[in-house]
Enzyme design. Structure first.
Site, PDB file in Angstrom:
ATOM      1  N   LYS A 256       0.839  -1.213   0.000  1.00  0.00           N
ATOM      2  CA  LYS A 256       0.000   0.000   0.000  1.00  0.00           C
ATOM      3  C   LYS A 256       0.868   1.255   0.000  1.00  0.00           C
ATOM      4  CE  LYS A 256      -1.364   1.646   4.054  1.00  0.00           C
ATOM      5  NZ  LYS A 256      -1.225   3.018   4.561  1.00  0.00           N
ATOM      6  N   ASN A 257       1.885   1.273   0.863  1.00  0.00           N
ATOM      7  CA  ASN A 257       2.657   2.514   1.021  1.00  0.00           C
ATOM      8  C   ASN A 257       3.640   2.766  -0.128  1.00  0.00           C
ATOM      9  OD1 ASN A 257       1.235   3.053   3.288  1.00  0.00           O
ATOM     10  ND2 ASN A 257       2.864   2.532   4.736  1.00  0.00           N
TER      11      ASN A 257
ATOM     12  N   CYS B 173      -3.716  12.616  13.620  1.00  0.00           N
ATOM     13  CA  CYS B 173      -4.541  11.413  13.527  1.00  0.00           C
ATOM     14  C   CYS B 173      -4.284  10.568  14.757  1.00  0.00           C
ATOM     15  CB  CYS B 173      -4.258  10.645  12.238  1.00  0.00           C
ATOM     16  SG  CYS B 173      -2.660   9.851  12.219  1.00  0.00           S
TER      17      CYS B 173
ATOM     18  N   ARG C 272       1.648  14.472  13.464  1.00  0.00           N
ATOM     19  CA  ARG C 272       1.985  14.317  12.053  1.00  0.00           C
ATOM     20  C   ARG C 272       2.074  15.632  11.262  1.00  0.00           C
ATOM     21  NH1 ARG C 272      -0.463   8.937   9.708  1.00  0.00           N
ATOM     22  NH2 ARG C 272       1.487   9.079   8.565  1.00  0.00           N
TER      23      ARG C 272
ATOM     24  N   ASP D 252       5.414   0.553  11.838  1.00  0.00           N
ATOM     25  CA  ASP D 252       4.174  -0.084  11.378  1.00  0.00           C
ATOM     26  C   ASP D 252       4.060  -1.548  11.823  1.00  0.00           C
ATOM     27  OD1 ASP D 252       3.414   2.279  10.212  1.00  0.00           O
ATOM     28  OD2 ASP D 252       3.960   1.705   8.175  1.00  0.00           O
TER      29      ASP D 252
ATOM     30  N   ARG E 201      -8.362  -0.162   5.474  1.00  0.00           N
ATOM     31  CA  ARG E 201      -7.610   0.868   4.744  1.00  0.00           C
ATOM     32  C   ARG E 201      -6.332   0.296   4.143  1.00  0.00           C
ATOM     33  NH1 ARG E 201      -6.628   6.136   8.084  1.00  0.00           N
ATOM     34  NH2 ARG E 201      -5.535   6.467   6.132  1.00  0.00           N
TER      35      ARG E 201
HETATM   36  N1  EPU Z   1       7.579  14.441  10.522  1.00  0.00           N
HETATM   37  C1  EPU Z   1       7.859  15.756  10.796  1.00  0.00           C
HETATM   38  N2  EPU Z   1       7.662  16.683   9.794  1.00  0.00           N
HETATM   39  C2  EPU Z   1       7.222  16.337   8.560  1.00  0.00           C
HETATM   40  C3  EPU Z   1       6.958  14.978   8.275  1.00  0.00           C
HETATM   41  C4  EPU Z   1       7.151  14.050   9.289  1.00  0.00           C
HETATM   42  O1  EPU Z   1       8.271  16.102  11.897  1.00  0.00           O
HETATM   43  O2  EPU Z   1       7.081  17.218   7.715  1.00  0.00           O
HETATM   44  C5  EPU Z   1       7.785  13.435  11.570  1.00  0.00           C
HETATM   45  C6  EPU Z   1       6.526  12.615  11.857  1.00  0.00           C
HETATM   46  O3  EPU Z   1       5.661  13.286  12.767  1.00  0.00           O
HETATM   47  C7  EPU Z   1       7.119  11.349  12.415  1.00  0.00           C
HETATM   48  C8  EPU Z   1       8.374  11.162  11.570  1.00  0.00           C
HETATM   49  O4  EPU Z   1       8.687  12.466  11.068  1.00  0.00           O
HETATM   50  O5  EPU Z   1       7.478  11.527  13.763  1.00  0.00           O
HETATM   51  C9  EPU Z   1       8.241  10.187  10.425  1.00  0.00           C
HETATM   52  O6  EPU Z   1       7.082  10.471   9.663  1.00  0.00           O
HETATM   53  P1  EPU Z   1       7.003  10.211   8.100  1.00  0.00           P
HETATM   54  O7  EPU Z   1       6.889  11.512   7.394  1.00  0.00           O
HETATM   55  O8  EPU Z   1       8.116   9.313   7.692  1.00  0.00           O
HETATM   56  O9  EPU Z   1       5.606   9.453   7.971  1.00  0.00           O
HETATM   57  P2  EPU Z   1       4.687   9.469   6.675  1.00  0.00           P
HETATM   58  O10 EPU Z   1       5.520   9.574   5.476  1.00  0.00           O
HETATM   59  O11 EPU Z   1       3.590  10.460   6.862  1.00  0.00           O
HETATM   60  C10 EPU Z   1       4.711   6.898   6.196  1.00  0.00           C
HETATM   61  C11 EPU Z   1       3.724   5.781   6.146  1.00  0.00           C
HETATM   62  C12 EPU Z   1       3.259   5.445   7.548  1.00  0.00           C
HETATM   63  C13 EPU Z   1       4.491   5.046   8.373  1.00  0.00           C
HETATM   64  C14 EPU Z   1       5.509   6.187   8.350  1.00  0.00           C
HETATM   65  C15 EPU Z   1       6.805   5.855   9.071  1.00  0.00           C
HETATM   66  C16 EPU Z   1       2.630   6.050   4.012  1.00  0.00           C
HETATM   67  C17 EPU Z   1       1.393   6.331   3.257  1.00  0.00           C
HETATM   68  N3  EPU Z   1       2.583   6.162   5.331  1.00  0.00           N
HETATM   69  O12 EPU Z   1       4.031   8.022   6.749  1.00  0.00           O
HETATM   70  O13 EPU Z   1       2.412   4.309   7.420  1.00  0.00           O
HETATM   71  O14 EPU Z   1       4.109   4.762   9.699  1.00  0.00           O
HETATM   72  O15 EPU Z   1       5.846   6.512   6.992  1.00  0.00           O
HETATM   73  O16 EPU Z   1       7.406   4.738   8.526  1.00  0.00           O
HETATM   74  O17 EPU Z   1       3.642   5.666   3.420  1.00  0.00           O
HETATM   75  C18 EPU Z   1       0.603   2.912   7.954  1.00  0.00           C
HETATM   76  O18 EPU Z   1       0.750   2.361   6.848  1.00  0.00           O
HETATM   77  O19 EPU Z   1      -0.136   2.439   8.849  1.00  0.00           O
HETATM   78  C19 EPU Z   1       1.301   4.155   8.234  1.00  0.00           C
HETATM   79  C20 EPU Z   1       0.933   4.998   9.180  1.00  0.00           C
END
Ligand code: EPU
Length: 427
Positions: free
Chosen positions: A24-25, A119, A124, A310, A402
Site C-alpha cells: 500500500k505505502n 490522527c 503528524r 508499522d 484501509r
Molecule cells: N515528521 C515531521 N515533519 C514532517 C513529516 C514528518 O516532523 O514534515 C515526523 C513525523 O511526525 C514522524 C516522523 O517524522 O514523527 C516520520 O514520519 P514520516 O513523514 O516518515 O511518515 P509518513 O511519510 O507520513 C509513512 C507511512 C506510515 C508510516 C511512516 C513511518 C505512508 C502512506 N505512510 O508516513 O504508514 O508509519 O511513513 O514509517 O507511506 C501505515 O501504513 O499504517 C502508516 C501509518
C-alpha cells in the site's frame, strides 16, 4: 448505523501458504506520481484496499482517468490539468493525500492541498514537505486551512530533510517527485531509505527520470523536461508480510509466506529470531514457524533499516505471551500506543511510560470486545484474537480495511476462525 467487525475464535494453529499483496505505502505515492507522466501508467499488484480507492477518487477529481483492467492492473492516465485542489474532505480521510503536492506543483505549477490534521497515531506535521517545496522554488501560503503552493518553474536545490524523529517517508517522496521535473540537480540529504522510496524512484526512472542514491540517505535527482508513462509492478507489502509472520508465531503455527522480501524485513526478523521464532528463506519468500514458548525481547522503532513503527503494535501482541518482560520504545510516533489499553482488556500486562511500554508476559490472553483505533493497532488486536482463549470481537475494522487486502479471507484459508460481520458499534 451497523459497522463491520471481526469475530475471532482463538486457538487454531495457522498452517498453509499466504500470498502477500503489493505494498500500500509504495502504491500510494506511485499512483500520485502518475500526475507527472504524459501517457499511460499501468501498475501491477496495487492492493484493493480503502486507501487506494480514496486516492483513486482524489486523482479522478484531479483530472486523471483511474480504473482497474480485467487483469487487476491499475491504469492511470492524466487527461485534464485544470483542477489542482485536494479538498479537506479527502485529506481528512487519508493523510497520504499530501503526496499529490509535489507532483501537482512540478507538473501544473500550482497546488492547493488541505493541510492534514493529526490522527490517532500523533500530530503528524508536514513542515518538512513544505521546506522541500520552498527550496525547489515554490511560494507557499496557508489559506483557510489549505496549503496553496505556486511556482513558475521549480529549480534544483540542496536540501536537508531530517526532523526531530529522523527522515520523512512521504516528505522524501514529495521532494523526489517534484525534483524530477525541476530545472537542474537536486540533492536530498537525510532522505528516507525505506523500500517504498526505492520503489518510487525505480518507477520514476522507468518513466524517464534520473534519480540515483535511492535506498541511501543521499538521493540525487537530475531534473528532466518530461516524464512518460510505463508499466510497473509494486513491491510486496513488508508490513502485511510481518503481520502474517507474527500470526504464525502467535498461534504456534507454520506459514509459507510467498511474495515476501526478507531483505525488507531484516530488523523485524532479527527480533522474531530473538523471541524464538524460526524464520527461513523460502523459494518465494519465507517459512515461519514456532513450536514453543516465546522469549522476551526489547524493541525500538527506527527509520528503515531499523525496526518499522508499522510493526510495533503487532510485535507487542506477540511479546504479551512471552515468558518474561520486554521493553518496546517508539521513536517515530511516540504516541502510537492506542492498542495498549485494548490489549490490557484481553488480559495483557502492559504499562506505558512516555514513549515506552513495559510488557510483562502473561500465560494467556482472553477473548473480549475491543476497538480498533488505527490500521496497525487493528492488526495487533486481530493477532491477539487468534491466540486468545474464547471469542474476540474487533470493532471498527474499517481502519484495518484501509491497508490490509482481504485479511480475513487470507487468515481463514490457513485455518483461522474469523468472520466478518456487521452490527451496532458496541463500544
Ligand atoms: N515528521 C515531521 N515533519 C514532517 C513529516 C514528518 O516532523 O514534515 C515526523 C513525523 O511526525 C514522524 C516522523 O517524522 O514523527 C516520520 O514520519 P514520516 O513523514 O516518515 O511518515 P509518513 O511519510 O507520513 C509513512 C507511512 C506510515 C508510516 C511512516 C513511518 C505512508 C502512506 N505512510 O508516513 O504508514 O508509519 O511513513 O514509517 O507511506 C501505515 O501504513 O499504517 C502508516 C501509518
Amino acid at each position: 448505523m451497523p459497522l463491520p467487525y471481526f469475530e475471532i475464535s482463538g486457538g487454531p494453529r495457522l498452517r498453509g501458504t499466504v500470498r502477500i499483496s503489493g505494498a500500500k505505502n509504495a502504491a500510494l505515492p506511485i499512483m500520485a506520481a502518475a500526475i507527472l507522466c504524459d501517457g499511460e501508467v499501468i501498475l501491477h499488484d496495487v492492493p484493493q484496499v480503502a486507501d487506494v480507492v480514496s486516492l483513486g477518487e482524489l486523482l479522478t477529481k484531479l483530472g486523471l482517468e483511474v480504473g482497474r483492467r480485467p487483469d487487476g492492473a491499475l491504469r492511470l492516465v492524466a487527461r485534464d490539468e485544470m483542477n489542482c485542489r485536494a479538498e479537506y474532505d479527502i485529506v481528512r480521510k487519508m493523510r497520504a493525500s499530501i503526496c499529490v503536492l509535489g507532483p501537482l506543483l512540478a507538473k501544473r505549477r500550482q497546488a492547493q492541498v488541505s493541510m492534514p490534521g493529526g490522527c490517532a497515531i500523533g500530530d503528524r506535521p508536514v513542515d518538512l514537505h513544505l521546506r522541500a517545496m520552498k527550496q525547489l522554488g515554490a511560494e507557499i501560503e496557508l489559506v483557510s486551512g489549505d496549503i496553496v503552493a505556486k511556482a513558475k518553474r521549480l529549480h534544483g536545490a540542496e536540501m536537508f530533510l531530517g526532523g526531530p524523529f529522523g527522515s520523512t517517508v512521504l516528505g522524501t517522496a514529495n521532494a523526489m517527485m517534484a525534483a524530477s521535473l525541476a530545472e537542474g540537480a537536486t540533492v536530498i540529504e537525510m532522505a528516507a531509505c525505506e523500500p517504498e522510496i526505492v520503489d518510487l524512484a525505480n518507477f520514476l526512472n522507468k518513466c524517464g527520470a534520473s534519480i540515483t542514491g535511492q535506498g541511501t540517505p543521499r538521493i540525487v535527482v537530475e531534473g528532466v523536461r518530461q516524464l512518460h508513462g510505463c508499466e510497473y509492478r509494486i513491491i510486496p507489502d513488508r508490513i502485511e508480510a510481518g503481520t502474517f509472520m507474527a500470526a504464525a508465531a502467535i498461534t504456534n503455527g507454520e506459514l509459507k509466506i510467498d511474495n515476501c522480501r526478507l531483505d525488507h524485513l531484516m530488523a523485524f526478523v532479527d527480533r522474531l529470531v530473538a523471541i524464538g521464532v524460526n524464520v527461513e528463506k523460502g523459494p518465494e519468500g519465507a517459512l515461519v514457524s514456532s513450536a514453543r514458548r516465546l522469549e522476551p525481547a526489547d524493541v525500538t522503532t527506527q527509520p528503515f533499516p531499523g525496526f518499522p513503527t508499522d510493526l510495533q503494535a503487532q510485535i507487542m501482541t506477540l511479546l504479551c505471551l512471552a515468558e518474561g518482560n520486554s521493553i518496546i520504545t517508539e521513536k517515530i510516533f511516540p504516541d502510537r500506543f492506542l492498542h495498549v489499553a485494548e490489549l490490557n482488556r484481553m488480559g495483557a500486562h502492559l504499562r506505558k511510560e512516555g514513549p515506552t511500554v513495559i510488557v510483562e508476559g502473561v500465560k494467556r490472553l482472553i477473548g473480549a470486545p475491543v476497538m480498533a483505533s488505527d490500521l496497525r493497532a487493528s492488526a495487533a488486536l486481530v493477532l491477539a484474537g487468534l491466540a486468545a482463549r474464547g471469542v474476540t470481537r474487533v470493532n471498527r475494522i474499517y481502519h484495518l480495511e484501509r491497508g490490509y487486502e482481504k485479511l480475513e479471507d487470507k487468515l481463514r484459508a490457513v485455518g483461522a476462525e474469523i468472520q466478518r460481520k456487521e452490527g451496532p458499534d458496541v463500544m
